[in-house]
Design a protein around this motif. Structure first.
Motif, PDB file in Angstrom:
ATOM      1  N   CYS A  64      -2.404  -0.495  -4.208  1.00 41.60           N
ATOM      2  CA  CYS A  64      -2.511  -2.231  -3.191  1.00 41.60           C
ATOM      3  C   CYS A  64      -3.710  -2.842  -4.574  1.00 41.60           C
ATOM      4  O   CYS A  64      -4.075  -3.418  -3.898  1.00 41.60           O
ATOM      5  CB  CYS A  64      -3.495  -2.120  -2.394  1.00 41.60           C
ATOM      6  SG  CYS A  64      -5.031  -0.906  -2.836  1.00 41.60           S
ATOM      7  N   CYS A 108      -7.799  -0.823   0.028  1.00 41.21           N
ATOM      8  CA  CYS A 108      -6.780   0.029   0.597  1.00 41.21           C
ATOM      9  C   CYS A 108      -8.189   0.767   2.050  1.00 41.21           C
ATOM     10  O   CYS A 108      -8.130   1.036   2.699  1.00 41.21           O
ATOM     11  CB  CYS A 108      -5.935   0.761   0.739  1.00 41.21           C
ATOM     12  SG  CYS A 108      -6.451   2.030  -0.984  1.00 41.21           S
ATOM     13  N   VAL A 150       0.774  -1.204   0.496  1.00 39.03           N
ATOM     14  CA  VAL A 150      -0.504  -0.115  -0.090  1.00 39.03           C
ATOM     15  C   VAL A 150       0.636   1.350   0.036  1.00 39.03           C
ATOM     16  O   VAL A 150       1.721   1.440   0.100  1.00 39.03           O
ATOM     17  CB  VAL A 150      -1.035  -0.020   1.309  1.00 39.03           C
ATOM     18  CG1 VAL A 150      -1.814  -0.598   1.210  1.00 39.03           C
ATOM     19  CG2 VAL A 150      -0.226   0.049   2.640  1.00 39.03           C
ATOM     20  N   SER A 151       0.120   1.861  -0.620  1.00 35.72           N
ATOM     21  CA  SER A 151       0.883   3.396  -0.531  1.00 35.72           C
ATOM     22  C   SER A 151      -0.153   4.913   0.183  1.00 35.72           C
ATOM     23  O   SER A 151      -0.260   4.692   1.768  1.00 35.72           O
ATOM     24  CB  SER A 151       1.327   4.223  -1.931  1.00 35.72           C
ATOM     25  OG  SER A 151       2.301   5.119  -1.863  1.00 35.72           O
ATOM     26  N   CYS A 152      -0.527   5.139  -0.787  1.00 38.73           N
ATOM     27  CA  CYS A 152      -1.809   6.720  -0.802  1.00 38.73           C
ATOM     28  C   CYS A 152      -2.785   5.774   0.961  1.00 38.73           C
ATOM     29  O   CYS A 152      -3.453   6.735   1.825  1.00 38.73           O
ATOM     30  CB  CYS A 152      -2.466   6.550  -1.600  1.00 38.73           C
ATOM     31  SG  CYS A 152      -3.746   6.032  -1.601  1.00 38.73           S
ATOM     32  N   GLU A 153      -3.829   4.534   0.505  1.00 40.64           N
ATOM     33  CA  GLU A 153      -4.053   3.737   1.519  1.00 40.64           C
ATOM     34  C   GLU A 153      -5.655   4.795   1.042  1.00 40.64           C
ATOM     35  O   GLU A 153      -7.045   4.919   2.487  1.00 40.64           O
ATOM     36  CB  GLU A 153      -4.016   3.481   3.171  1.00 40.64           C
ATOM     37  CG  GLU A 153      -2.835   2.977   3.082  1.00 40.64           C
ATOM     38  CD  GLU A 153      -2.398   2.659   4.470  1.00 40.64           C
ATOM     39  OE1 GLU A 153      -3.119   1.876   5.079  1.00 40.64           O
ATOM     40  OE2 GLU A 153      -1.364   3.216   4.938  1.00 40.64           O
ATOM     41  N   GLY A 193      -7.240   5.258  -1.996  1.00 43.63           N
ATOM     42  CA  GLY A 193      -7.607   4.391  -3.101  1.00 43.63           C
ATOM     43  C   GLY A 193      -6.578   5.832  -4.509  1.00 43.63           C
ATOM     44  O   GLY A 193      -7.648   5.563  -5.409  1.00 43.63           O
ATOM     45  N   LEU A 194      -6.169   6.209  -4.089  1.00 41.57           N
ATOM     46  CA  LEU A 194      -5.683   7.617  -5.355  1.00 41.57           C
ATOM     47  C   LEU A 194      -4.577   6.973  -6.154  1.00 41.57           C
ATOM     48  O   LEU A 194      -4.335   6.786  -7.577  1.00 41.57           O
ATOM     49  CB  LEU A 194      -4.935   8.363  -4.711  1.00 41.57           C
ATOM     50  CG  LEU A 194      -5.811   9.390  -3.906  1.00 41.57           C
ATOM     51  CD1 LEU A 194      -4.460  10.241  -3.001  1.00 41.57           C
ATOM     52  CD2 LEU A 194      -6.280  10.123  -4.591  1.00 41.57           C
ATOM     53  N   CYS A 195      -3.626   6.041  -5.606  1.00 42.50           N
ATOM     54  CA  CYS A 195      -1.707   5.683  -6.903  1.00 42.50           C
ATOM     55  C   CYS A 195      -2.135   4.204  -7.314  1.00 42.50           C
ATOM     56  O   CYS A 195      -1.339   4.402  -7.677  1.00 42.50           O
ATOM     57  CB  CYS A 195      -1.098   5.402  -5.674  1.00 42.50           C
ATOM     58  SG  CYS A 195      -1.152   4.039  -4.228  1.00 42.50           S
ATOM     59  N   GLY A 196      -2.984   3.315  -7.146  1.00 39.50           N
ATOM     60  CA  GLY A 196      -3.229   1.981  -7.352  1.00 39.50           C
ATOM     61  C   GLY A 196      -2.310   1.208  -6.515  1.00 39.50           C
ATOM     62  O   GLY A 196      -2.109  -0.515  -7.390  1.00 39.50           O
TER      63      GLY A 196
HETATM   64 FE1  FES Z   1      -3.122   3.787  -3.169  1.00 40.97          FE
HETATM   65 FE2  FES Z   1      -4.882   1.400  -2.183  1.00 40.97          FE
HETATM   66  S1  FES Z   1      -2.977   2.026  -1.873  1.00 40.97           S
HETATM   67  S2  FES Z   1      -4.643   2.645  -4.414  1.00 40.97           S
END
Ligand code: FES
Length: 314
Positions: free
Chosen positions: A271, A301, A261-264, A266-269
């Motif tokens: 996950c 996420c 995960v990165s943004c958590e 739903g922005l970055c994709g």
């Molecule tokens: Fe970025 Fe899920 S962690 S979209």
């Protein structure tokens, strides 16, 4: 992870600071393309994504700009209040989820507020490549708009349209009427602005594959109620319960599945996970409408389930 030094912090507009990040050891930074962003690792485990807004031809620095968001979960406050020149930060290498389409005959760039950051970089890239484009930059007032002087001093200033609500706002329906063949649209900004531009585009007949967007922050899911459901691990048949208070990523983590995960939000994709059966309740800003409708992948996420059970390709 890359160690950088904050070489410069500068007020750009009301509520907006820009930060220039240089590598700690003086080595060139990894290359990037227009539209790319980096993850910035902050205190308390916060990770935030910021688009790069300097020229993609540079390798001695990354430039980002941050709007102070009172309703944020602390990232923008830290960047404004706690990050100073000379400070060390850890960042990711650039990633690009908002690429320019190399086949486009012309590009229309739309920026709302702080959404100017990737759009500015794209405009400079398109200008450098001799490509046709127009840039529409909307903000509530001129004082709240970053990089106006840079745009007006640029060699492409004649293609920049400033649309301030208290001067002359943007009439997207007129600008987007009769979509020309081969023209692509790129938009970045707050959720309401993005919906306005994309909705106007769709109403005028722009095909989805020529609409490109990057949310700079998650649209708040104020109406989203959360209920319990089950997820099934396809490879083992194991069934896990997700309570109304848990995220799927957390439940998977407790069961030994470490979804990156990165943004958590739903922005970055980062996950994105394949769905084999069941209907996800998509709560991301990452996928297009068409991708969501396919229901074969989702962002665990933040997304949940509309069906009683989701079977995941894990
Ligand atoms: Fe970025 Fe899920 S962690 S979209």
């Amino acid at each position: 992870m890359i160690n950088v030094i904050v070489a410069r912090k500068q007020a750009e507009a009301e509520g907006i600071y820009s930060f220039e990040l240089a590598s700690e050891d003086g080595q060139p930074l990894p290359p990037f393309s227009a539209g790319a962003h980096i993850d910035v690792h902050l205190a308390d485990g916060l990770v935030r994504q910021y688009s790069l807004c300097n020229s993609a031809a540079e390798n001695h620095r990354y430039q980002i700009a941050v709007l102070r968001e009172p309703s944020s979960r602390g990232g923008s406050q830290q960047m404004h209040d706690a990050v100073e020149e000379g400070q060390r930060l850890q960042i990711s290498a650039p990633r690009n989820l908002f690429e320019l389409d190399g086949q486009a005959q012309k590009s229309l760039l739309f920026a709302g507020g702080i959404g100017i950051t990737p759009i500015l970089c794209m405009a400079e890239r398109l200008h450098h490549a001799g490509a046709a484009f127009e840039l529409y930059y909307s903000a509530r007032t001129r004082d709240r708009a970053a990089f106006v002087e840079r745009l007006l001093a640029s060699p492409f200033s004649d293609r920049v349209h400033l649309c301030f609500d208290d001067e002359q706002g943007l009439d997207a329906a007129t600008v987007l009427a009769n979509p020309p063949e081969g023209t692509h649209l790129y938009v970045c900004g707050p959720g309401g602005y993005m919906e306005y531009i994309l909705g106007s585009g769709r109403a005028a007949g722009w095909p989805d594959e020529r609409l490109h967007r990057e949310y700079f922050s998650a649209s708040p899911q104020v109406d989203a109620t959360s209920e319990a459901f089950e997820i099934e691990i396809a490879s083992s048949g194991e069934v896990l319960q997700v309570s109304a208070e848990q995220t799927i990523v957390d439940v998977l983590y407790d069961a030994g599945f470490e979804i990156p995960v990165s943004c958590e939000q739903g922005l970055c994709g980062t996950c994105v996970t394949r769905v084999i059966d069941g209907i996800p309740d998509h709560r991301d800003s990452f996928f297009t409408e068409a991708q969501r409708a396919a229901n074969d992948q989702f962002t665990p996420c933040c997304s949940r389930a509309k069906s009683a059970r989701l079977i995941l390709d894990l």
